[in-house]
Design a protein around this motif. Structure first.
Motif, mmCIF file in Angstrom:
data_model
loop_
_atom_site.group_PDB
_atom_site.id
_atom_site.type_symbol
_atom_site.label_atom_id
_atom_site.label_comp_id
_atom_site.label_asym_id
_atom_site.label_seq_id
_atom_site.Cartn_x
_atom_site.Cartn_y
_atom_site.Cartn_z
ATOM 1 N N ASN A 86 0.856 -1.189 0.000
ATOM 2 C CA ASN A 86 0.000 0.000 0.000
ATOM 3 C C ASN A 86 0.890 1.236 0.000
ATOM 4 O OD1 ASN A 86 -2.278 1.625 0.094
ATOM 5 N ND2 ASN A 86 -2.497 1.465 2.315
ATOM 6 N N VAL A 87 1.581 1.444 -1.103
ATOM 7 C CA VAL A 87 2.533 2.541 -1.221
ATOM 8 C C VAL A 87 1.774 3.861 -1.347
ATOM 9 C CG1 VAL A 87 4.502 3.440 -2.506
ATOM 10 C CG2 VAL A 87 4.090 0.974 -2.441
ATOM 11 N N PRO A 88 2.076 4.851 -0.517
ATOM 12 C CA PRO A 88 1.416 6.165 -0.669
ATOM 13 C C PRO A 88 1.735 6.768 -2.034
ATOM 14 C CG PRO A 88 2.594 6.004 1.430
ATOM 15 C CD PRO A 88 2.992 4.822 0.625
ATOM 16 N N LEU A 89 0.706 7.225 -2.715
ATOM 17 C CA LEU A 89 0.882 7.809 -4.039
ATOM 18 C C LEU A 89 0.666 9.316 -4.037
ATOM 19 C CD1 LEU A 89 -0.933 5.099 -6.215
ATOM 20 C CD2 LEU A 89 1.513 5.292 -5.691
ATOM 21 N N ASN A 90 -0.284 9.788 -3.258
ATOM 22 C CA ASN A 90 -0.574 11.222 -3.197
ATOM 23 C C ASN A 90 0.186 11.833 -2.019
ATOM 24 O OD1 ASN A 90 -2.441 11.100 -5.399
ATOM 25 N ND2 ASN A 90 -3.947 10.206 -3.988
ATOM 26 N N ILE A 91 1.409 12.241 -2.282
ATOM 27 C CA ILE A 91 2.295 12.724 -1.231
ATOM 28 C C ILE A 91 1.918 14.151 -0.829
ATOM 29 C CG2 ILE A 91 4.696 13.210 -0.619
ATOM 30 C CD1 ILE A 91 3.996 10.243 -0.927
ATOM 31 N N GLU A 137 7.095 11.629 1.917
ATOM 32 C CA GLU A 137 8.250 11.126 1.176
ATOM 33 C C GLU A 137 9.495 11.830 1.694
ATOM 34 O OE1 GLU A 137 8.239 10.742 -3.200
ATOM 35 O OE2 GLU A 137 10.106 11.933 -3.162
ATOM 36 N N TYR A 190 8.294 2.198 2.938
ATOM 37 C CA TYR A 190 8.603 1.623 1.635
ATOM 38 C C TYR A 190 9.843 2.308 1.055
ATOM 39 C CZ TYR A 190 3.966 -0.533 1.669
ATOM 40 O OH TYR A 190 2.863 -1.272 1.989
ATOM 41 N N VAL A 219 11.317 3.250 -2.068
ATOM 42 C CA VAL A 219 10.826 3.373 -3.447
ATOM 43 C C VAL A 219 11.929 3.697 -4.449
ATOM 44 C CG1 VAL A 219 8.493 4.001 -2.720
ATOM 45 C CG2 VAL A 219 10.193 5.807 -3.104
ATOM 46 N N TYR A 247 11.075 5.553 -9.698
ATOM 47 C CA TYR A 247 10.647 4.942 -8.438
ATOM 48 C C TYR A 247 9.928 3.610 -8.696
ATOM 49 C CZ TYR A 247 11.423 9.141 -5.517
ATOM 50 O OH TYR A 247 11.973 10.182 -4.822
ATOM 51 N N LEU A 305 7.000 1.781 -7.465
ATOM 52 C CA LEU A 305 5.761 1.946 -6.709
ATOM 53 C C LEU A 305 4.890 0.696 -6.783
ATOM 54 C CD1 LEU A 305 4.880 5.602 -7.817
ATOM 55 C CD2 LEU A 305 6.195 4.855 -5.811
ATOM 56 N N ARG A 344 8.831 6.193 1.552
ATOM 57 C CA ARG A 344 7.480 6.726 1.711
ATOM 58 C C ARG A 344 6.762 5.988 2.842
ATOM 59 N NH1 ARG A 344 4.756 7.903 -4.273
ATOM 60 N NH2 ARG A 344 6.264 9.511 -4.923
#
Length: 370
Positions: A190-195, A292, A317, A319, A335, A337, A357
């Motif tokens: 569950n990698v954060p995408l919206n930093i 991040e 994570y 990345v 990265y 992701l 992240r």
């Protein structure tokens, strides 16, 4: 468990080094399950043995409990399969050796399918310092993997020829670059995408102005810094000060960027770069903030080494990672992701960077330590 052994009182030696502002003490030997092994006379009769049956698969839980050194580990004539790191599954990684950082744990499978006999399990330091630096622990710690059966032992166990040498940064890099999360249906990532918060943090060896320190040179002692700030332990715990609203214990102005930009991994630096300032500065994050952090290693004081980085209270994570100075335009495009490893400890490469992240969903006061 791979750990370190010191002839003197370790706490006293560390306290003296911190007081004097000198380098931390180096161990006199490394140990596997408390014993240096056959190559140290004091341990030859008490070397750790592990008896195994032929053609079975065993799980080794390997812990690096050394204070400040990465280690290579291998078993003679046996392949290893890494299946977990820091309590998280990884894609099975077949290898003839591992490189493990201080505080890191690995779950490793080994199948005992070789000729009946005895085989060394061995560990030695991975030194990422300049090749001219030789004042580190050179002891090869050993334990013995012994097959159960009736047979004549060879004169001595075989030693792993696949164990990398002390300065083999290519071997260290090749191993860490292959680590991936399992990222399966049962164990998703569950990698954060919206930093929402980005930080760029330099990691440096520095000098601190201290005319009263006994071990200083020209009124300066060794120190370390993040974004040119060397941490000072407060008189009152930060969490207690926050909870009780006690002022004057810490400030909330830890910077998101270094105070100045230069060729972080170069060979020459202005004198002003070498000095760091001290402070008890913290970064305050909102609950559930997606963060991040890029940790950028520097070569200040020719002190670039592989820095193990640990975050208390969180896993994160990894990345991305690379050598040289982080490029904010190019490097994020590369990265991972999809299946980055989720860990609690990872190394900032010598003269390089690592990007992590995580989601700030564990309220409290936590250190990020290197």
């Amino acid at each position: 468990m791979v750990s370190a052994w010191y002839k003197g009182n370790l706490k006293e030696e560390v306290d003296e080094a911190l007081e004097a502002g000198s380098d931390l003490p180096h161990s006199d030997a490394y140990t596997i399950n408390g014993e240096p092994g056959d190559f140290c006379a004091c341990s030859k009769e008490t070397t750790y043995h592990r008896t195994v049956d032929y053609n079975k698969t065993y799980l080794l839980r390997i812990i690096n409990a050394v204070m400040n050194a990465e280690l290579f580990f291998a078993v003679a004539q046996h392949n290893l399969t890494v299946v977990g790191m820091d309590g998280r599954y990884v894609k099975p990684l077949a290898t003839s050796y591992i490189m493990i950082s201080p505080g890191q744990t690995m779950d490793v499978l080994i199948t005992t399918n070789q000729s009946l006999g005895r085989y060394y399990m061995a560990a030695r330091q991975y030194s990422s310092e300049d090749a001219s630096v030789t004042a580190f622990d050179h002891v090869n710690a050993t334990a013995i993997l012994q097959y159960e059966s009736n047979y004549s032992f060879p004169s001595s166990p075989s030693f792993p020829t696949t164990l990398p040498f002390y300065l083999d940064y290519i071997a260290a890099l090749n191993f860490t670059n292959r680590i991936r999360s399992l990222a399966s249906y049962e164990y998703p990532v569950n990698v954060p995408l919206n930093i929402t918060t980005k930080m760029y943090v330099t990691v440096s060896m520095n000098t601190i102005f201290c005319p009263t320190c006994s071990g200083g040179v020209d009124d300066e002692i060794l120190g370390t810094s993040l974004n040119n700030i060397s941490w000072v332990n407060p008189s009152t715990d930060v969490l207690q000060a926050y909870y009780r609203n006690i002022s004057g214990i810490y400030t909330t102005d830890f910077p998101d960027q270094p105070p100045s930009y230069y060729n972080f991994t170069g060979d020459e630096f202005p004198d002003s770069i070498e000095l760091t300032v001290q402070g008890t500065k913290v970064k305050v994050l909102n609950y559930n903030e997606a963060v991040e952090i890029v940790f950028q290693g520097t070569n200040v004081l020719t002190g670039s080494v592989n820095h193990p980085m640990h975050m208390h209270g969180y896993s994160f994570y990894v990345v991305g990672a690379g050598f040289g100075n982080f490029n904010n335009e190019i490097d994020p495009k590369l990265y991972n992701l999809v299946d980055p490893p989720e860990v609690t400890t990872f190394g900032v490469p010598k003269n390089g960077w690592v990007a992590i992240r995580f989601v700030a969903n564990n309220p409290g006061v936590f250190f990020s330590s290197l």
